[in-house]
Scaffold this active site. Structure first.
Site, PDB file in Angstrom:
ATOM      1  N   ASP A 126      35.063  46.709  39.250  1.00 38.70           N
ATOM      2  CA  ASP A 126      34.340  45.611  39.892  1.00 38.70           C
ATOM      3  C   ASP A 126      34.803  45.274  41.298  1.00 38.70           C
ATOM      4  O   ASP A 126      34.597  44.162  41.769  1.00 38.70           O
ATOM      5  CB  ASP A 126      34.484  44.366  39.013  1.00 38.70           C
ATOM      6  CG  ASP A 126      35.953  44.027  38.741  1.00 38.70           C
ATOM      7  OD1 ASP A 126      36.822  44.475  39.505  1.00 38.70           O
ATOM      8  OD2 ASP A 126      36.221  43.297  37.765  1.00 38.70           O
ATOM      9  N   GLU A 186      34.623  51.666  32.913  1.00 36.98           N
ATOM     10  CA  GLU A 186      34.829  50.237  32.619  1.00 36.98           C
ATOM     11  C   GLU A 186      33.532  49.462  32.877  1.00 36.98           C
ATOM     12  O   GLU A 186      33.513  48.398  33.499  1.00 36.98           O
ATOM     13  CB  GLU A 186      35.998  49.645  33.418  1.00 36.98           C
ATOM     14  CG  GLU A 186      36.617  48.416  32.751  1.00 36.98           C
ATOM     15  CD  GLU A 186      37.798  47.834  33.516  1.00 36.98           C
ATOM     16  OE1 GLU A 186      38.927  48.312  33.306  1.00 36.98           O
ATOM     17  OE2 GLU A 186      37.612  46.908  34.325  1.00 36.98           O
ATOM     18  N   GLU A 196      33.737  39.764  41.956  1.00 34.99           N
ATOM     19  CA  GLU A 196      33.765  40.881  40.998  1.00 34.99           C
ATOM     20  C   GLU A 196      32.589  40.880  40.028  1.00 34.99           C
ATOM     21  O   GLU A 196      32.103  41.943  39.637  1.00 34.99           O
ATOM     22  CB  GLU A 196      35.090  40.873  40.233  1.00 34.99           C
ATOM     23  CG  GLU A 196      36.311  41.291  41.058  1.00 34.99           C
ATOM     24  CD  GLU A 196      36.898  40.164  41.911  1.00 34.99           C
ATOM     25  OE1 GLU A 196      36.371  39.026  41.891  1.00 34.99           O
ATOM     26  OE2 GLU A 196      37.893  40.425  42.614  1.00 34.99           O
ATOM     27  N   HIS A 233      46.777  36.577  42.351  1.00 38.41           N
ATOM     28  CA  HIS A 233      46.215  37.080  43.610  1.00 38.41           C
ATOM     29  C   HIS A 233      44.722  36.806  43.771  1.00 38.41           C
ATOM     30  O   HIS A 233      44.162  37.044  44.827  1.00 38.41           O
ATOM     31  CB  HIS A 233      46.410  38.601  43.709  1.00 38.41           C
ATOM     32  CG  HIS A 233      45.502  39.370  42.782  1.00 38.41           C
ATOM     33  ND1 HIS A 233      45.802  39.576  41.456  1.00 38.41           N
ATOM     34  CD2 HIS A 233      44.302  39.947  42.989  1.00 38.41           C
ATOM     35  CE1 HIS A 233      44.821  40.253  40.897  1.00 38.41           C
ATOM     36  NE2 HIS A 233      43.884  40.497  41.795  1.00 38.41           N
ATOM     37  N   ARG A 288      41.035  36.058  44.568  1.00 39.32           N
ATOM     38  CA  ARG A 288      40.427  35.450  45.771  1.00 39.32           C
ATOM     39  C   ARG A 288      40.065  33.984  45.564  1.00 39.32           C
ATOM     40  O   ARG A 288      40.341  33.131  46.395  1.00 39.32           O
ATOM     41  CB  ARG A 288      39.165  36.234  46.126  1.00 39.32           C
ATOM     42  CG  ARG A 288      39.257  37.020  47.395  1.00 39.32           C
ATOM     43  CD  ARG A 288      37.933  37.693  47.709  1.00 39.32           C
ATOM     44  NE  ARG A 288      37.968  38.295  49.036  1.00 39.32           N
ATOM     45  CZ  ARG A 288      38.596  39.429  49.323  1.00 39.32           C
ATOM     46  NH1 ARG A 288      39.250  40.083  48.389  1.00 39.32           N
ATOM     47  NH2 ARG A 288      38.584  39.908  50.555  1.00 39.32           N
ATOM     48  N   HIS A 311      51.673  40.138  45.260  1.00 38.24           N
ATOM     49  CA  HIS A 311      50.631  40.934  45.919  1.00 38.24           C
ATOM     50  C   HIS A 311      50.912  40.985  47.418  1.00 38.24           C
ATOM     51  O   HIS A 311      51.522  40.076  47.968  1.00 38.24           O
ATOM     52  CB  HIS A 311      49.295  40.237  45.638  1.00 38.24           C
ATOM     53  CG  HIS A 311      48.077  41.048  45.964  1.00 38.24           C
ATOM     54  ND1 HIS A 311      47.666  41.295  47.240  1.00 38.24           N
ATOM     55  CD2 HIS A 311      47.162  41.658  45.167  1.00 38.24           C
ATOM     56  CE1 HIS A 311      46.555  42.006  47.224  1.00 38.24           C
ATOM     57  NE2 HIS A 311      46.227  42.251  45.965  1.00 38.24           N
TER      58      HIS A 311
END
Ligand code: UD1
Ligand code: UDP
Length: 371
Positions: free
Chosen positions: A98, A120, A134, A207, A209, A240
């Site tokens: 994604d 996936e 995503e 991490h 967004r 990250h």
């Protein structure tokens, strides 16, 4: 016999971790000419995985920039990958999951009438804001895919509900389990684990967004309270590379004696850290698939999950990003033995570690090359 030119395209750490086992499997088959194209959406975190799996890319578009945006990633992949596809003309393109790399690589293939295989496929929250972007990316990839490699029965059902062709959906398990089979060892040593010693070690990552900014601050304040209140807890945070994440983490957590912020671990190390943790706190997607297999409770610091299998099994708990709630849920695992044990059962809804083999078989069959 003409070989099936198979382009495997990925660009971020989690895609690499889940596509490398597949690349190794594809390369075993003489009917397949496997090419690896990296977008380079990530750099250090991607290279770390390539080194672990000892895979050389055929192309690296090297697009990463500090402060890259969804637009810049998408536009760069469309332009740069487009040129490679025009020259190379693969018979099929495989993308994963994604990310913006997955979406733009799939779109590049679609514009050239090259079939897309989505590894996936079928994960859903049906909430376009969570995870963002995503949920859009994976739905968009599924809209233009020819073959769907669904990790679970639930993912298959979701694809069927969206009227994808049943004969093009394959339930394969998740390739991450293929990787997990070879990483955790009994004699693993690491100085950070020595530091954690006999204390209860929380492995923490964040991490996402949509968490950057205030929600992430709340998460950091929550774990700060946890280590203050529980002297026998130490927390390790492999952070990250995103400078925006680092800035907030260092501002709030840098001076905590029982919190170690360390550089991203390679996947071999990370799996071993997870295996030795007391529990995991994360907003990651992939970690939600790995921890259940290891029997580690996970507090998922998000409002939604596309991995309800682990929630149903009792290993994952969605706790959102509210400081008090996150603190209380962590406290519960540290003080209530029954609650803790109830989340410790190892379950693995993601297959038997043969996902790469199943995906390869499906590709051979699709091209009538399965003998
Ligand atoms: C991306 C994916 C997300 C996935 C995550 C896995 C999108 C939109 N997001 O988000 O789905 O969960 O990867 O980690 O595709 N950086 C480095 N070195 C690296 C990697 C990143 O310096 O090796 C820094 C760069 O400054 C970069 C920033 O991190 O601009 C953000 O990277 P980006 O890929 O845009 O977003 P992620 O949050 O990593
Ligand atoms: N991981 C890793 N090193 C770390 C943190 C995570 O190798 O320091 C691995 C982890 O085992 C999992 C994957 O990275 O396989 C998850 O990636 P990430 O959290 O970056 O992305 P997401 O899964 O949320 O898209």
């Amino acid at each position: 016999m003409k070989k099936i030119k198979t382009a495997v395209v990925f660009g971020t750490r989690p895609e690499a971790i889940k596509m490398c086992p597949l690349v190794l499997e594809l390369k075993k088959h003489e009917q397949i000419d496997c090419r690896v194209y990296l977008t380079g959406q990530h750099r250090e975190m991607l290279n770390q995985v390539m080194e672990i799996f000892k895979i050389q890319a055929d192309q690296n578009l090297d697009i990463m920039g500090d402060g890259q945006t969804l637009t810049s990633i998408t536009a760069n992949v469309l332009n740069k990958l487009g040129k490679v596809l025009d020259e190379d003309r693969p018979d099929i393109i495989l993308v994963h999951g994604d990310t913006s790399t997955s979406f733009s690589a799939a779109l590049s293939g679609f514009y050239r009438h090259i079939p897309i295989g989505h590894v996936e496929a079928g994960l859903r929250t049906y909430n376009m804001d969570s995870p963002y972007p995503e949920e859009f990316n994976r739905q968009a990839v599924d809209l233009i895919s020819e073959l769907y490699f669904a990790p679970t029965e639930l993912a298959r059902k979701q694809l069927l509900n969206e009227k994808k062709k049943p004969e093009h959906i394959f339930v394969t398990g998740n390739t991450v389990i293929d990787a997990l089979k070879n990483t955790v060892t009994d004699d693993y040593y690491n100085e950070h684990l020595e530091w954690a010693g006999d204390s209860r070690m929380i492995l923490f990552t964040s991490h996402r967004r949509e968490n950057i900014g205030e929600p992430m601050r709340h998460l950091f304040y929550a774990v700060q309270r946890v280590v203050h209140d529980f002297p026998n807890v130490k927390l390790i945070y492999p952070i990250h590379k995103n400078p925006k994440v680092r800035e907030i983490a260092h501002e709030i957590l840098a001076d905590e004696e029982r919190i170690r912020i360390i550089e991203p671990l390679d996947v071999f190390d990370f799996h071993n850290f997870m295996a030795r943790s007391f529990f995991v706190m994360t907003d990651s997607g992939g970690i939600q698939e790995e921890a259940p297999a290891l029997g580690k409770p996970v507090l998922v610091m998000r409002d939604t999950t596309e991995r309800p299998e682990g929630v149903e099994a009792g290993t994952l708990k969605l706790v959102g990003t509210d400081e008090d709630t996150v603190y209380k849920e962590a406290k519960r695992l540290l003080t209530d033995e029954n609650s803790y044990q109830a989340m410790c059962h190892a379950v693995n809804p993601y297959g038997d570690g043969t996902a790469s083999k199943r995906i390869t078989e499906a590709i051979l069959k699709y091209f009538n090359a399965d003998n």
